[in-house]
Write an enzyme that holds these catalytic residues in place. Sequence first.
Site, PDB file in Angstrom:
ATOM      1  CB  SER A  29      -0.896   0.005   1.242  1.00  0.00           C
ATOM      2  OG  SER A  29      -1.522   1.260   1.431  1.00  0.00           O
ATOM      3  CE1 TYR A  89      -3.330  -2.295   5.593  1.00  0.00           C
ATOM      4  CE2 TYR A  89      -2.789  -0.003   5.106  1.00  0.00           C
ATOM      5  CZ  TYR A  89      -3.227  -1.249   4.693  1.00  0.00           C
ATOM      6  OH  TYR A  89      -3.552  -1.452   3.369  1.00  0.00           O
TER       7      TYR A  89
END
Length: 248
Positions: free
Chosen positions: A132, A146
């Site tokens: 990401s 994350y």
Amino acid sequence: MELNGLTALVTGGAAGIGAGVAERLAAEGMHVVIADRDEEAGQIMAERIGGSFLHTDLANRADIHAAVDAAGPVGVLVNNAGGIEEPCFPAADPAKWEQTLDLNLRAVMLATQLVLAPMAERGGGAIINIASTAGLGTAVHNSPEYAVAKAGVVRFTTCLAPLRDTMAVRVNCICPGLVDTPASRRSRSRMTPAELAALPPVLSPADIAAAAMEFLADDTLAGRIMLCRQGGEPPRLLPVTDGQELPG
């Protein structure tokens, strides 16, 4: 690499990016095995593409071992499963943020480790990791665990570039921005009209699948990272750098 007839194992392939990649690989003639904890959506997706479904919790080590064993000879592994569940660090208790690390980083490392030797024995293979843009740069992110996990996936990928020469296995990573997935739709549903209007057009799962195909088509790109930003910006490979090249 010739994909037709090979098996692809796609984690988190029941919906979103994983489903888009699974659909594209099936169209290329691969038998696609979807590993996901969403049994209903996973079964539907597997039937739709003529593949198989394995009920798998990718945060659970035993489940990952079982999925790799059940998938059979894997020619392409797509480590896509991931996500965030609130509350996030530091409000989350350790068990909660550890689970985020397990799902987004440790599962990637373990699944990769499990398929490497069998791939090499059969003459090679390819691994695509989905990270990401949260794992890039030095900006603040509202889920530190994350962002840390995705940054780990990026560096994990780059460190495995030599496997192309030692095991005939290529490892690559895609870093998408905002993609039209069930999770991002839930996030956008909580935004104000002004916030939504400020968002650039989101990517589609098919956009990420196309990036994966670029890696599968070019064995000179082992260890490289592809950035896919929303808003119509074309995908681009990130440069290969090390700490010595940072300013100061």
